[in-house]
Design an enzyme around this catalytic site. Structure first.
Site, PDB file in Angstrom:
ATOM      1  CE1 TYR A 254      57.626  36.057  28.524  1.00 58.66           C
ATOM      2  CE2 TYR A 254      59.590  35.658  29.291  1.00 58.66           C
ATOM      3  CZ  TYR A 254      59.065  36.293  28.444  1.00 58.66           C
ATOM      4  OH  TYR A 254      59.552  37.224  27.304  1.00 58.66           O
TER       5      TYR A 254
ATOM      6  CG  HIS B 103      18.612  19.162  24.974  1.00 58.75           C
ATOM      7  ND1 HIS B 103      18.566  20.117  24.190  1.00 58.75           N
ATOM      8  CD2 HIS B 103      19.285  18.257  24.461  1.00 58.75           C
ATOM      9  CE1 HIS B 103      19.736  19.905  23.216  1.00 58.75           C
ATOM     10  NE2 HIS B 103      20.038  18.825  23.402  1.00 58.75           N
TER      11      HIS B 103
ATOM     12  CE  LYS C  18      23.713   6.433  30.206  1.00 57.53           C
ATOM     13  NZ  LYS C  18      22.841   6.333  28.964  1.00 57.53           N
TER      14      LYS C  18
ATOM     15  CB  SER D  88      60.261  36.719  23.513  1.00 56.01           C
ATOM     16  OG  SER D  88      58.787  36.681  23.471  1.00 56.01           O
TER      17      SER D  88
ATOM     18  CD  GLU E  91      58.953  38.295  14.837  1.00 54.73           C
ATOM     19  OE1 GLU E  91      57.771  38.273  14.876  1.00 54.73           O
ATOM     20  OE2 GLU E  91      59.743  39.094  15.220  1.00 54.73           O
TER      21      GLU E  91
ATOM     22  CB  CYS F 134      55.204  37.480  23.288  1.00 55.60           C
ATOM     23  SG  CYS F 134      56.112  37.600  21.937  1.00 55.60           S
TER      24      CYS F 134
ATOM     25  CG  ASN G 210      50.665  35.580  16.713  1.00 60.65           C
ATOM     26  OD1 ASN G 210      50.255  34.679  17.167  1.00 60.65           O
ATOM     27  ND2 ASN G 210      50.166  36.932  17.361  1.00 60.65           N
TER      28      ASN G 210
ATOM     29  N   GLY H 136      21.525  13.708  25.127  1.00 54.65           N
ATOM     30  CA  GLY H 136      20.556  13.509  24.077  1.00 54.65           C
ATOM     31  C   GLY H 136      20.788  12.897  22.720  1.00 54.65           C
TER      32      GLY H 136
ATOM     33  NE  ARG I 100      20.623   3.379  31.255  1.00 53.21           N
ATOM     34  CZ  ARG I 100      20.760   3.684  32.550  1.00 53.21           C
ATOM     35  NH1 ARG I 100      21.315   2.624  33.307  1.00 53.21           N
ATOM     36  NH2 ARG I 100      20.994   4.807  33.007  1.00 53.21           N
TER      37      ARG I 100
ATOM     38  NE  ARG J 119      25.442  12.315  33.469  1.00 48.56           N
ATOM     39  CZ  ARG J 119      24.486  12.276  32.481  1.00 48.56           C
ATOM     40  NH1 ARG J 119      24.874  11.499  31.186  1.00 48.56           N
ATOM     41  NH2 ARG J 119      23.466  12.986  32.486  1.00 48.56           N
TER      42      ARG J 119
ATOM     43  CG  MET K 281      23.306   7.358  20.730  1.00 52.59           C
ATOM     44  SD  MET K 281      24.962   6.564  20.748  1.00 52.59           S
ATOM     45  CE  MET K 281      25.716   7.470  22.004  1.00 52.59           C
TER      46      MET K 281
ATOM     47  NE  ARG L  13      50.974  44.016  20.513  1.00 51.88           N
ATOM     48  CZ  ARG L  13      50.012  43.241  20.852  1.00 51.88           C
ATOM     49  NH1 ARG L  13      49.827  42.315  20.232  1.00 51.88           N
ATOM     50  NH2 ARG L  13      49.343  43.621  21.967  1.00 51.88           N
TER      51      ARG L  13
ATOM     52  NE  ARG M 204      56.809  44.074  17.936  1.00 53.64           N
ATOM     53  CZ  ARG M 204      55.731  43.435  17.638  1.00 53.64           C
ATOM     54  NH1 ARG M 204      55.752  42.098  17.426  1.00 53.64           N
ATOM     55  NH2 ARG M 204      54.682  44.187  17.164  1.00 53.64           N
TER      56      ARG M 204
HETATM   57  P1  ADP Z   1      20.543   9.062  28.902  1.00 52.41           P
HETATM   58  O1  ADP Z   1      21.935   8.750  28.448  1.00 52.41           O
HETATM   59  O2  ADP Z   1      19.844   9.983  28.150  1.00 52.41           O
HETATM   60  O3  ADP Z   1      20.741   9.779  30.445  1.00 52.41           O
HETATM   61  P2  ADP Z   1      19.869   6.529  30.251  1.00 52.41           P
HETATM   62  O4  ADP Z   1      20.437   5.360  29.610  1.00 52.41           O
HETATM   63  O5  ADP Z   1      20.362   7.057  31.343  1.00 52.41           O
HETATM   64  O6  ADP Z   1      19.797   7.616  28.949  1.00 52.41           O
HETATM   65  O7  ADP Z   1      18.306   6.312  30.433  1.00 52.41           O
HETATM   66  C1  ADP Z   1      17.432   7.392  30.634  1.00 52.41           C
HETATM   67  C2  ADP Z   1      16.492   7.030  31.784  1.00 52.41           C
HETATM   68  O8  ADP Z   1      15.842   5.849  31.653  1.00 52.41           O
HETATM   69  C3  ADP Z   1      17.148   6.955  33.062  1.00 52.41           C
HETATM   70  O9  ADP Z   1      17.603   8.007  33.810  1.00 52.41           O
HETATM   71  C4  ADP Z   1      16.134   6.093  34.071  1.00 52.41           C
HETATM   72  O10 ADP Z   1      15.235   6.839  34.695  1.00 52.41           O
HETATM   73  C5  ADP Z   1      15.498   5.266  32.819  1.00 52.41           C
HETATM   74  N1  ADP Z   1      16.130   3.756  32.826  1.00 52.41           N
HETATM   75  C6  ADP Z   1      17.425   3.306  32.115  1.00 52.41           C
HETATM   76  N2  ADP Z   1      17.436   2.101  32.544  1.00 52.41           N
HETATM   77  C7  ADP Z   1      16.579   1.864  33.385  1.00 52.41           C
HETATM   78  C8  ADP Z   1      16.186   0.404  34.264  1.00 52.41           C
HETATM   79  N3  ADP Z   1      17.139  -0.572  33.731  1.00 52.41           N
HETATM   80  N4  ADP Z   1      15.061   0.622  34.977  1.00 52.41           N
HETATM   81  C9  ADP Z   1      14.463   1.529  35.218  1.00 52.41           C
HETATM   82  N5  ADP Z   1      14.641   2.887  34.532  1.00 52.41           N
HETATM   83  C10 ADP Z   1      15.624   2.838  33.582  1.00 52.41           C
HETATM   84 MG    MG Z   2      20.935   8.920  32.155  1.00 53.23          MG
HETATM   85 MG    MG Z   3      18.341  11.019  27.228  1.00 55.38          MG
END
Ligand code: ADP
Ligand code: MG
Ligand code: MG
Length: 889
Positions: free
Chosen positions: A861, A465, A26, A774, A755, A841, A778, A105, A96, A349, A107, A571, A627
């Site tokens: 191969y 999620h 990020k 060959s 082998e 193989c 295994n 999900g 973040r 990303r 952190m 085999r 074989r």
């Molecule tokens: P995750 O890793 O779960 O995607 P993020 O760190 O991307 O978490 O944050 C989740 C959401 O929080 C982002 O998609 C954005 O909508 C909001 N967010 C994060 N930082 C900011 C910011 N500086 N201003 C406004 N919204 C933010």
């Molecule tokens: Mg995000």
């Molecule tokens: Mg999140």
């Protein structure tokens, strides 16, 4: 002095996209986006080095960290003209997390940090919007309260529900400033009650609390589970990003959204995403309100697209989309916020995608000239090809629709309904195919999602999620099936008046979002189109050949369809078990004289000749490695009385003789017993019959097709040069005889399986009498480790869990030990015979990491089971192109 803090935005970018190891994905990409001129709110990244230092040093930060954070915070203040903690013009920030690879999900982000009873007033005055200020404040307390202070988030939601009930409204957005003030009071009481301390009113304490929570979450059980499933080392650590807030919740000209630059499900080159007006952060994926589409073209009746609602921001977003794809040369998953019609970029990303989408995008992007063919080959994870080779619903099969949701992750799945992740896991362990049904999923459900064949949720959109994780795992998923209601307590789901209880079967079609009652027939996928194109490109770039392990005509044909370039392992013992022949096989084993054995073998000869004739025909013009008999003879003995009586009658002996012979042949440790070439040395007539069948079959095919096959006769379990010499002579004697009878000869070669460790160590001696090696990895793994594969199940999983071994060595080659044997044998063999043909193989021949190893040691191969052939073709190409591992970003 170590640099711990890296700034981004406001024209001062200290990071770059290729600094993911240090800044996390990020942080590195925020800096990259800012440096190519995209609108990124300014901020800074605390490096992953701090995480490592923190855990190495008893949860203490480096002493110079604070000063660096303070300085970077002052830079943000200067850039946006606000001051952290100031009562009139307060700067608010988000905190973040962000590791090297995204961990969905794991952190949670804390937004609006810096709000206190004082600063909230300042925010209200400055924005001239009380409702917005108090909405932001309650969001902050809720996020900070649950993420940092560990107050159960349900308690917060109950307070909101209560407030909405009192105000008589349904949507959060309908609550007024006054309502939110009440909610804030309730929240503060809740925090005091649950934690015994008042909510912190010092912005600095808030900031460091949130930073600590991010680092702390790196070691929480969910994160640890996710890392284990995805082979992510704990040492990588996470970074922390602190960034000036922008606000999507300031009114009707504000919004927040997530999108993909192409469809992550199909790969189609269409902008694809969702947004919500007057919302913040995770509202879009939380499923509280229904997100709206970005493009007008994709809006259904009643929906309002961003294109219509905020045309300027939309146009800018389209521009960003083009810029990002041209810059990253890959599909991007982006997060944005619109504040008063102005677009801000908050994340980009490389987007997660299904196997089908990865394939389509790779081929499309190469056609568009965005990437070259070699890069396209590198873009598709070979292991994920499995998904494309898997069945879909047969369009003609009858079916009963139960409900329809969103097509969140393609593929079809059929299984019994379970309502909890634990249940999914325990039933799957017993071999049951299960469909995990949840209202929505959370990171706590990952083990169950992994265990399930498919996932069904009743809430949440395409970016929920469940959808994101299922796509990453390659599990079919239907999300947001609002027509279904789930009652966990009663263990039943209801849709349109129909009830499905736990344990009953349903079928999901992740490509259409449909859910069917009972099971629906499935069909095999097609291998043409983009798949064929990518495979063609892969073939152009690989050095190693790809063969298959096959002994039946059906397997051989399947493998040819998948592009196998011959057979690397046939085999022959599998051919002995055929019910038509087993009696003759048993007769051969029972007889105590060579003459008796030869009589029985003569009965088998026509069958074997026919077997080989068929294989040679299918593999026309391609090498076929056969074989000779490998397993100990006792494996063919009858076990049940009826079978024994049958054999006794056929041989004219009594039951006692049969039983006695069984006892004679029994071995204490058959894996290391009288098997492989040891049988050939003891009973030359067996290999002689097989050799005759091979040569006669080959000659027949040459006669029929004019195309002579090239048999490669492989002697198993050789440990000494002498063994190969003796068995080779047997084969050559028969070849001479058969060719003399036919008045005509064909090309063939005789080689061995490597082998046994001894064979590897004296490979130079063996190479003198063999045409090829060959690697039977295994057995080589069993003998190098002194470990019986059949008994390893009792402890090997624990070994892998506890880190005694990095991976199951029967799945992925143990490079240090078994691999070293292969390397030694390859080197010694080629020293004696530079042109010595080398292949593998074992089952490792279809494993991407093992294939990369084979490329390194220069094998000619790999050979694998038919369904792994495409995986091997792609892996071999990636290995040749220098891929370090088989994971896509
Ligand atoms: P995750 O890793 O779960 O995607 P993020 O760190 O991307 O978490 O944050 C989740 C959401 O929080 C982002 O998609 C954005 O909508 C909001 N967010 C994060 N930082 C900011 C910011 N500086 N201003 C406004 N919204 C933010
Ligand atoms: Mg995000
Ligand atoms: Mg999140």
């Amino acid at each position: 002095m170590t640099k711990w803090v890296y700034r981004f935005g406001a024209g001062h970018n200290e990071g770059r996209a290729d600094m993911k190891n240090l800044l996390g994905g990020k942080g590195a990409n925020l800096a990259e986006m800012a440096s190519i001129g995209l609108p990124v709110p300014p901020g800074f990244t605390i490096s992953t080095g701090v995480c490592t230092a923190y855990y190495d040093n008893h949860h203490q930060y480096p002493s110079d960290l604070k000063a660096q954070v303070d300085e970077a915070l002052r830079a943000i203040e200067a850039a946006v003209g606000l001051t952290f903690g100031d009562t009139d013009n307060p700067l608010l920030v988000s905190v973040r997390s962000g590791a090297r690879v995204s961990m969905p999900g794991m952190m949670d982000t804390v937004l609006n940090l810096g709000l206190t009873d004082q600063t909230v007033e300042g925010l209200a005055r400055r924005s001239n919007d009380e409702r917005f200020a108090w909405d932001s404040y309650r969001r902050f307390i809720q996020m900070f309260g649950s993420v940092v202070l560990n107050v159960d988030h349900h308690h917060f939601e109950e307070i909101i529900e209560h407030a909405k009930h009192n105000a008589g409204v349904i949507e959060d957005t309908a609550l007024t400033a006054k309502d939110w003030k009440g909610v804030v009071e309730g929240y503060k009481d809740l925090v005091l009650r649950e934690t015994g301390k008042p909510f912190p009113m010092d912005p600095q304490a808030q900031l460091w609390g949130a930073i600590g929570a991010v680092f702390g979450s790196w070691m929480n059980p969910r994160a640890i589970t996710y890392r284990k499933l995805h082979d992510i080392p704990a040492e990588w650590g996470t970074a922390v990003n602190v960034q000036a807030m922008v606000f999507g919740n300031m009114g009707g000209d504000c919004a927040t959204g997530v999108c993909f630059t192409r469809d992550p499900s199909t790969g189609t080159n269409l902008f694809y995403g969702e947004y919500l007006v007057n919302a913040q952060g995770e509202d879009v994926v939380a499923g509280i309100r229904t997100p709206q589409p970005l493009a007008k073209a994709t809006a259904k009746p009643g929906e309002v697209s961003l294109e219509e609602a905020m045309p300027n921001a939309y146009a800018e977003l389209m521009q960003v989309r083009a810029t990002l794809e041209a810059h990253y040369k890959d599909m991007q998953d982006i997060e944005f916020t619109v504040q008063q019609n102005k677009l801000y970029m908050l994340q980009t990303r490389n987007g997660k995608r299904t196997a089908a989408a990865a394939l389509k995008m790779a081929v499309d992007m190469a056609h568009e000239g965005l990437i070259d063919q070699a890069e396209a080959v590198m873009r598709v994870n070979p292991s994920s090809l499995d998904q494309l080779l898997h069945p879909m619903l047969d369009p003609k099969a009858p079916r009963t629709l139960l409900a329809k949701g969103l097509p969140a992750s393609p593929g079809a799945a059929c299984g019994t309904v379970v309502f909890s992740a634990d249940e999914a896991e325990s039933r799957a362990q017993k071999g049951e195919a299960v469909i995990l049904v949840r209202i929505e999923t959370s990171p706590e459900d990952i083990h169950g999602m992994h265990a399930a064949k498919g996932i069904l949720t009743t809430r949440g959109g395409m970016t929920s999620h469940a959808a994101v994780v299922a796509r990453g795992m390659g599990r079919p998923c239907v999300s947001g099936a609002g027509g279904i209601s789930v009652d966990y307590a009663a263990q039943v789901l209801t849709a349109g008046g129909k009830f499905i209880r736990a344990g009953e079967t349903i079928t999901l079609d992740g490509a259409t979002g449909e859910v069917f009652i009972g099971s629906v027939a499935m069909i095999e996928p097609v291998l043409s189109g983009d798949f064929g194109t990518l495979m063609e490109w892969a073939d152009k770039h690989r050095r190693m050949g790809v063969r298959t392990n096959a002994e039946t005509p059906m397997d051989a044909e399947t493998a040819r369809k998948f592009g196998a370039e011959g057979i690397g392992l046939c085999r022959t013992e599998h051919m002995f078990f055929d019910p038509e022949r087993i009696l003759a096989v048993r007769q051969m084993i029972m007889s105590s004289t060579e003459t008796g054995r030869r009589q029985a073998l003569a009965l088998l000869l026509p069958y074997q000749r026919e077997d080989f004739r068929k294989l040679f025909t299918i593999m026309a013009g391609l090498p076929v490695t056969i074989r000779l008999l490998d397993p100990p003879l006792h494996e063919f003995l009858p076990h049940q009385d009826v079978e024994m009586e049958e054999v006794a009658a056929a041989l004219g002996v009594d039951m006692e003789t049969i039983r006695r012979r069984g006892v004679e042949l029994a071995e204490a440790n058959p894996m290391l017993g009288h098997r492989g070439c040891r049988l050939g040395v003891s009973f030359p007539e067996i290999y002689e019959m097989q050799a005759r069948a091979i040569f006669e079959g080959a000659l027949a095919v040459e006669k029929e097709t004019g195309n002579a096959p090239h048999p490669e006769i492989m002697i198993p379990l050789v440990a000494t040069r002498k063994e190969l010499e003796i068995t080779r002579a047997q084969v050559e004697k028969i070849a001479a005889a058969v060719f003399a009878e036919a008045g005509h000869a064909i090309e063939y070669s005789v080689g061995t399986m490597i082998e046994l460790p001894r064979a590897a160590l004296i490979a130079d001696q063996i190479a003198e009498v063999g045409d090829f090696f060959s690697f039977g990895t295994n057995d080589l793994t069993q003998t190098v480790f002194g470990l019986s594969r059949d008994d390893a199940g009792k402890f090997l999983p624990h070994y892998v869990d506890a880190g005694v071994l990095p991976k199951d060595p029967f799945v992925s080659i143990d490079v240090d030990g078994v691999g070293e044997m292969v390397r030694i044998a390859a080197e010694k063999g080629r020293r004696v015979k530079p042109g010595l043909k080398l292949g593998i193989c074992g089952e490792h021949g279809g494993d991407p990491a093992s294939i990369a190893f084979c490329e390194k040691v220069g094998l000619d191969y790999v050979s694998c089971s038919p369904f792994r052939v495409p995986v091997a073709r792609l892996s071999a190409a990636q290995a040749a192109l220098g891929a370090a591992n088989d994971r896509t970003a």
